[in-house]
Design a protein around this motif. Structure first.
Motif, mmCIF file in Angstrom:
data_model
loop_
_atom_site.group_PDB
_atom_site.id
_atom_site.type_symbol
_atom_site.label_atom_id
_atom_site.label_comp_id
_atom_site.label_asym_id
_atom_site.label_seq_id
_atom_site.Cartn_x
_atom_site.Cartn_y
_atom_site.Cartn_z
ATOM 1 N N ASP A 1 36.569 2.782 -10.338
ATOM 2 C CA ASP A 1 37.534 2.833 -9.249
ATOM 3 C C ASP A 1 37.691 4.268 -8.735
ATOM 4 O O ASP A 1 37.458 5.240 -9.462
ATOM 5 C CB ASP A 1 38.903 2.331 -9.704
ATOM 6 N N THR B 1 49.425 2.377 -9.115
ATOM 7 C CA THR B 1 48.200 1.614 -9.316
ATOM 8 C C THR B 1 47.593 1.917 -10.673
ATOM 9 O O THR B 1 47.832 2.987 -11.254
ATOM 10 C CB THR B 1 47.165 1.937 -8.211
ATOM 11 N N ASN C 1 53.778 4.490 -4.375
ATOM 12 C CA ASN C 1 52.580 3.695 -4.650
ATOM 13 C C ASN C 1 52.264 3.816 -6.132
ATOM 14 O O ASN C 1 52.312 4.915 -6.708
ATOM 15 C CB ASN C 1 51.392 4.178 -3.829
ATOM 16 N N THR D 1 46.356 4.488 -4.087
ATOM 17 C CA THR D 1 45.909 3.114 -3.858
ATOM 18 C C THR D 1 44.400 3.073 -4.077
ATOM 19 O O THR D 1 43.689 4.024 -3.734
ATOM 20 C CB THR D 1 46.223 2.627 -2.435
ATOM 21 N N PRO D 2 43.869 1.998 -4.638
ATOM 22 C CA PRO D 2 42.416 1.917 -4.869
ATOM 23 C C PRO D 2 41.649 1.919 -3.550
ATOM 24 O O PRO D 2 42.058 1.280 -2.582
ATOM 25 C CB PRO D 2 42.247 0.589 -5.605
ATOM 26 N N LEU D 3 40.545 2.633 -3.515
ATOM 27 C CA LEU D 3 39.685 2.680 -2.342
ATOM 28 C C LEU D 3 38.493 1.747 -2.547
ATOM 29 O O LEU D 3 37.981 1.621 -3.669
ATOM 30 C CB LEU D 3 39.190 4.104 -2.098
ATOM 31 N N LEU E 1 43.930 2.226 -12.349
ATOM 32 C CA LEU E 1 42.528 2.384 -11.953
ATOM 33 C C LEU E 1 41.632 2.268 -13.179
ATOM 34 O O LEU E 1 41.884 2.892 -14.209
ATOM 35 C CB LEU E 1 42.330 3.747 -11.291
ATOM 36 N N ALA F 1 40.350 6.784 -6.106
ATOM 37 C CA ALA F 1 41.616 6.892 -5.387
ATOM 38 C C ALA F 1 41.792 8.339 -4.946
ATOM 39 O O ALA F 1 40.970 9.217 -5.255
ATOM 40 C CB ALA F 1 42.785 6.439 -6.262
#
Length: 336
Positions: free
Chosen positions: A117, A111, A109, A163-165, A113, A119
């Protein structure tokens, strides 16, 4: 370079607070890399700013978790299997980005951020993290989530790392507020209050992650209760200026009965109504002591915190503090 640490010799029931002044230069960078490996987890750190590096850190150890805030020059961090074999806390780390963007890669993964953001990453898996240089310091707040206290499936968490939450509403918004305010709370709140905040933060994190994994019904009843209580307390804080704020309005907003609301607060130090009264008085007292607000009348201060009549505020204030609001303001501001 200035460094201050406290908490090593405290009783175990008290939170351990570790903080640094601004560390800078090559010596500061060397100390910083050792500190990160010691207080977070072993990693390899590199920075093009090593000779002019600057950083600040605050960490608070609470029951079941630790929360830490960092501000530092751009750098990169890499954790390998060698680092993991050397030391592994067997924990997830939830982090909130405040400053420059952060690139994070774990378990394929990848991403980017940005500020605001959130994570999560896993201490037991290799990772790479790039704190980018966008003309301002990188700032992050971390919360450690030990697997032993996190009632979530590991295979699901493997898919969730890096992964972004979603944190714009519900438990995510509350957790963002909690982490964003950590640095101030760590120095201002009393120790029992900090312990309660730590427990609430841990429950909010579990609920947020469970929602992303679609396992919310599997959460323990106590976890769901703690999260609801955190939402209720946040609602109270946000609506103190409303003179109509009451146990009935609090219950109605959260779609529960007033009886259930009172039952939930039986385990708390005070009732719902008492919590509303105390927090209004605390906010009013803080305003009275603030020299920037000396132009504001007592009546305006009372109205700002939900009192329809200034006399009600004055009577409540005198009962709580043994002095009138005007006399308190004079003493507090003359002391400055």
């Amino acid at each position: 370079m200035a460094r201050e640490e406290s908490g090593e010799h405290r009783a175990s029931a008290r939170p351990a607070l570790v903080s640094t002044g601004v560390v800078s230069g090559r010596q500061g960078f060397d100390w910083w890399t050792q500190m990160v490996s010691r207080t977070v987890m072993p990693v390899s750190v590199a920075s093009e700013h090593a000779d002019r590096f600057k950083g600040m850190a605050t960490a608070l150890e609470l029951t079941g978790t630790e929360v830490s805030a960092y501000s530092f020059s751009p750098m990169s961090a890499r954790r390998t299997h060698t680092h993991i074999r050397r030391s592994d806390l067997e924990s997830y780390f939830l982090f909130l980005v405040h400053g420059s963007p952060i690139g994070l890669e774990q378990r394929r993964n990848n991403t980017l951020l940005k500020a605001g953001d959130m994570a999560v990453f896993d201490s037991s898996q290799p990772l790479e993290c790039e704190f980018q240089d966008h003309g301002r310091a990188s700032r992050v707040t971390l919360m450690r989530l030990p697997r032993s206290v996190l009632p979530l499936p590991g295979d699901g968490m493997d898919r969730l790392v890096a992964t972004p939450l979603s944190v714009r509403a519900g438990s995510g918004a509350l957790l963002t507020s909690f982490l964003a305010g950590f640095r101030a709370n760590a120095t201002q709140e009393n120790l029992p209050e900090l312990q309660r905040l730590g427990a609430a933060g841990l429950e909010l994190a579990a609920t947020l992650l469970a929602a992303h994994l679609d396992t919310s019904p599997a959460l323990p009843v106590e976890t769901r209760r703690t999260v609801l209580l955190a939402r209720i307390n946040a609602f109270i804080d946000q609506n103190l200026p409303d003179p109509d704020l009451s146990p009935a309005t609090v219950a109605a907003h959260h779609h529960i009965s007033v009886r259930l609301l009172h039952l939930m607060f039986r385990q708390e130090p005070e009732t719902v109504a008492a919590a509303i009264r105390r927090r209004r008085l605390e906010r009013g007292r803080a305003d009275l002591a603030d020299p920037r607000l000396r132009h504001r009348t007592i009546a305006e201060t009372a109205a700002r915190w939900g009192y329809r009549h200034p006399a009600d505020f004055s009577r409540a204030f005198r009962r709580a503090h043994g002095i009138s609001p005007s006399d308190y303001r004079h003493l507090a501001q003359s002391a400055d």
